[in-house]
Design a protein around this motif. Structure first.
Motif, PDB file in Angstrom:
ATOM      1  N   HIS A 305      23.913  30.002  33.780  1.00  0.00           N
ATOM      2  CA  HIS A 305      24.412  29.266  32.588  1.00  0.00           C
ATOM      3  C   HIS A 305      22.960  28.643  31.682  1.00  0.00           C
ATOM      4  N   PRO A 325      32.699  26.741  28.719  1.00  0.00           N
ATOM      5  CA  PRO A 325      33.944  26.210  29.473  1.00  0.00           C
ATOM      6  C   PRO A 325      33.600  25.623  31.411  1.00  0.00           C
ATOM      7  N   VAL A 327      31.449  27.144  35.471  1.00  0.00           N
ATOM      8  CA  VAL A 327      31.269  28.160  36.170  1.00  0.00           C
ATOM      9  C   VAL A 327      32.058  28.296  37.678  1.00  0.00           C
ATOM     10  N   ILE A 328      32.015  29.246  38.009  1.00  0.00           N
ATOM     11  CA  ILE A 328      32.751  29.336  38.921  1.00  0.00           C
ATOM     12  C   ILE A 328      32.354  29.921  40.527  1.00  0.00           C
ATOM     13  N   GLY A 329      30.494  29.988  40.133  1.00  0.00           N
ATOM     14  CA  GLY A 329      30.019  29.317  41.407  1.00  0.00           C
ATOM     15  C   GLY A 329      29.115  30.594  42.145  1.00  0.00           C
ATOM     16  N   THR A 330      29.218  31.591  40.967  1.00  0.00           N
ATOM     17  CA  THR A 330      29.023  33.125  41.402  1.00  0.00           C
ATOM     18  C   THR A 330      27.534  32.950  41.169  1.00  0.00           C
ATOM     19  N   ASP A 406      31.025  40.914  41.022  1.00  0.00           N
ATOM     20  CA  ASP A 406      31.110  40.893  39.539  1.00  0.00           C
ATOM     21  C   ASP A 406      33.132  40.769  39.294  1.00  0.00           C
ATOM     22  N   ALA A 409      34.639  38.062  40.337  1.00  0.00           N
ATOM     23  CA  ALA A 409      34.813  36.940  39.723  1.00  0.00           C
ATOM     24  C   ALA A 409      35.339  36.759  38.579  1.00  0.00           C
ATOM     25  N   VAL A 410      35.566  38.253  38.118  1.00  0.00           N
ATOM     26  CA  VAL A 410      36.695  38.119  37.290  1.00  0.00           C
ATOM     27  C   VAL A 410      38.242  37.783  37.372  1.00  0.00           C
ATOM     28  N   ALA A 411      38.314  38.309  38.684  1.00  0.00           N
ATOM     29  CA  ALA A 411      40.093  38.185  39.334  1.00  0.00           C
ATOM     30  C   ALA A 411      39.140  36.863  39.154  1.00  0.00           C
ATOM     31  N   TRP A 413      37.637  33.848  38.185  1.00  0.00           N
ATOM     32  CA  TRP A 413      38.144  33.129  36.504  1.00  0.00           C
ATOM     33  C   TRP A 413      39.705  33.603  35.808  1.00  0.00           C
ATOM     34  N   ASN A 414      40.555  34.274  36.356  1.00  0.00           N
ATOM     35  CA  ASN A 414      41.708  34.668  36.396  1.00  0.00           C
ATOM     36  C   ASN A 414      42.476  33.962  36.350  1.00  0.00           C
TER      37      ASN A 414
END
Lengths: 450, 450
Positions: A305, A325, A327-330, A406, A409-411, A413-414
């Motif tokens: 980050h 924007p 984080v999502i905590g990955t 990952d 994570a992309v899922a 995120w979307n």
């Protein structure tokens, strides 16, 4: 109009990324960049310290991405051993090593400081944080003196990594954790898998144990006193997490966010109740971020980050446009042959955020079951009730497991639902995955659980 | 009302997934399921054949997920060695091994057949496709007879994998490809990396070479005749791709899609110009799919799609609800120590679809540069001009490379722009990635290219 002056406080990833990106956009004739680093090193990988201590990588040189001389060549002045001790927002100056320097833009990237409980307050030889390369160097020097037993306090990522590193160095290692499991950022059932693995390494893991103090002898630590007995130790590593290093910002009147870190807008401009603080930017471990799943402000000090935020600040300072924007905590880590990963929210975090959810846990393999090297992998998903939105994922496996996070994570995120995820066109070949990738199997099971 | 009768044509992944899912939802009292497989095996991994031939895995048993006896236990009748030779849609019957069986629901999952050019038309000993487990068994038996030289025709995934497998078995292997590169599903610059690697393995790779015929001697193949000379061979493997096995469907009057495969709706119901063909379902390599990036119909015969489509058909037959929206062209393979992956569209495909785009190629590493085992990885992205939408990604690397395609695949699926991708919160730790993951570095570079 003369040159714009940019001062950067903190010479690690966030600050120097900002400096580099600003420099890419504005030449020395337009922008003068000066960075002050209170320590000895710039742009280093603190995440690499456990591997340095464990003897897997050489240090400190290998952990330094760019040194001051390299920055100087690209027109960025860096002064190590320079601590900024005051910021005067009205006068647009900072005080550093006793002198005053003026700025048009200020990047505050002072990082974070290890949490040191009151009992660790009296400096004693043999007690170390693992936050800076300097910490790592000091620990290395201490270990070179010949030590037998180590106690690592706190079994989060860094604590577990350090416990393994010290064990690899041949020390007897005890890992003490106040909560009931190592890695409290994952669910207890997944944490139990980590606990097993840590113990199999020969590390003595003590959970549910509170540290009460240190015993010293001749100015050196000799033992850790806990509510479960006294643990002899000639080296103690603090893995209790960090807090944002914002004392200087606070003293200068910069507004702090609810987490105690600096709040910024999407472009990394420091913001408070009265809006943006003109010309003042913040990036890295001293900043507050938005957790995009919970919607809440959070303090998530991670190099990845810091690099992104620094880059965004630098692009914007240089007249470009970029945003961070949130984080999502990955997070992922490696403990000997165990791979651990998470993204989104854990069950505890989902509950705290007010979500109602289902969970699904599956056992699968990294490769086609018949392919050589196929080993088990456990995947746990958390999905919102009714909507099926993927809220979080956790993985514990042995190889080729962690980076599967990952895809989740992309899922996340979307804002994908687990049902939609079952249709995802992921890579399949026997050396890489069963025909149903563990990611897809987990999504199916979560869909069934809804 | 009596029991509903479901007949499945084809006992591999697609057909048996459909059968299993239907059975999970409806008991034997409500649904009778009969599957006919013309070959000897059911539910096997054809993708595993190269590893079986190469001696990495045992076969054929290890490649079979479930055998007829196992299916029988769960109430699914499977008849191997039973070829369906006719379908009467009006009478709702099929003809199989001379007798007639009636159905309420029919799942057409007859798979695909290897493309055999006219010159391969005369059956000769030593010439093999690699489509069924039977093909694999026949090839194994032939190789056990002691062979010296092999020619593999077609350097797509299966061709390259088979070339490596045969080389591993100790044969002198020549790999012949008509186009200018191996793996024509990736861009030429990426294909060149594969070509280098194949040659370093000791395989003789001949690109731009057209096969004109086979020479035989005593009913056995002895050489492959090309426009670039005669290549002696006592075993020839055809890796020229497959075509949907739809002759039976076509003869029965089932409508075929523009690709020659069966077109279906989202639920795997066979559809034609007049709408859904009631009670007739199709799944797997005999079906046409929608490529979600180009928007076009495509024929993409892959086990992973077959499994998903079969599952979707079975759920719907069983009264549930599931959809298979389409594919995005994800594929990965391993060639000795080389990992190759792609998703979305290649440059050629993007052009054919009418996109204007930029490309960006980056060199990075699988792990932090200083971490043991860090090796290079090349990532190429294709992004739509102006919008920045990620259209495709390709990866060539040595280890921990190929499955990174999944992050791109989920991004393509969700129509992310490369600029948004630069903010993605992917897993970072030194054993798994540089602080900027290759995925992010590539996204940054593609963003710069826009």
């Amino acid at each position: 109009m003369g040159r714009v002056r940019l001062i950067v406080i903190g010479g690690d990833a966030a600050g120097m990324s900002a400096a580099s990106q600003a420099r890419r956009r504005l030449g020395s004739g337009d922008l003068k960049i000066t960075a002050f680093e209170r320590g000895e090193y710039t742009s280093y990988s603190a995440c690499g310290i456990p591997y340095w201590v464990g003897g897997l990588v050489d240090g400190p040189g290998d952990l330094i991405a760019r040194d001051p001389a390299t920055f100087r060549e690209s027109g960025i002045e860096v002064h190590t051993g320079h601590e900024v001790t005051g910021i005067d927002l009205a006068a647009r100056t900072v005080t550093v090593n006793g002198r005053t320097e003026s700025f048009d833009h200020l990047v505050y990237a002072a990082g974070a400081t290890p949490i040191r409980p009151p009992w660790a307050g009296t400096p004693a030889g043999g007690v170390f944080g693992v936050q800076t390369l300097g910490d790592g160097a000091a620990l290395q020097q201490w270990l070179d003196g010949g030590r037998d037993s180590a106690v690592v306090i706190g079994a989060g990522y860094i604590g577990v990594e350090m416990a393994e590193a010290l064990q690899r160095r041949g020390l007897r290692v005890t890992l003490v954790e106040r909560s009931g499991q190592p890695m409290s950022t994952i669910d207890p059932d997944m944490g139990a898998l980590v606990a097993d693995s840590v113990r199999k390494l020969g590390i003595e893991l003590r959970t549910g144990v509170t540290v009460q103090g240190l015993e010293t002898s001749g100015g050196r630590v000799s033992a850790v006193v806990t509510d479960d007995g006294v643990l002899p130790a000639d080296v103690v590593v603090l893995g209790l997490g960090v807090r944002p290093n914002t004392a200087l910002a606070d003293a200068a009147g910069l507004p702090l966010g609810v987490t105690g870190a600096l709040a910024t807008d999407l472009g990394q401009r420091v913001t408070g109740p009265d809006g943006i603080v003109e010309g003042v930017w913040a990036a890295g471990d001293c900043t507050q971020v938005t957790h995009l799943v919970s919607g809440r402000p959070a303090h998530v000090p991670l190099g990845t980050h810091a690099n992104k935020q620094g880059r965004v600040a630098g692009i914007n300072i240089g007249g470009g446009y970029a945003t961070f924007p949130g984080v999502i905590g990955t997070a992922i880590t490696k403990i000997c042959d165990l791979e651990v990963a998470r993204t989104g929210l854990s069950s505890k975090e989902a509950e705290a955020a007010g979500f109602r959810f289902v969970t699904a846990t599956v056992e699968s393999t990294n490769r086609a079951g018949y392919f050589p090297g196929a080993v088990p992998m456990t995947v746990k998903l958390i999905a919102e009730k009714d909507t099926g939105l993927l809220l979080g994922a956790q993985i514990v496996g042995r190889t080729e497991a962690a980076k599967r996070i990952d895809a989740f994570a992309v899922a996340v995120w979307n804002r994908m639902t687990v049902t939609e995820m079952t249709a995802l066109d992921l890579g399949y070949a026997p050396p890489y995955a069963p025909v149903w990738d563990p990611v897809l199997i987990a999504a199916r099971k979560a869909g069934d659980a809804l």
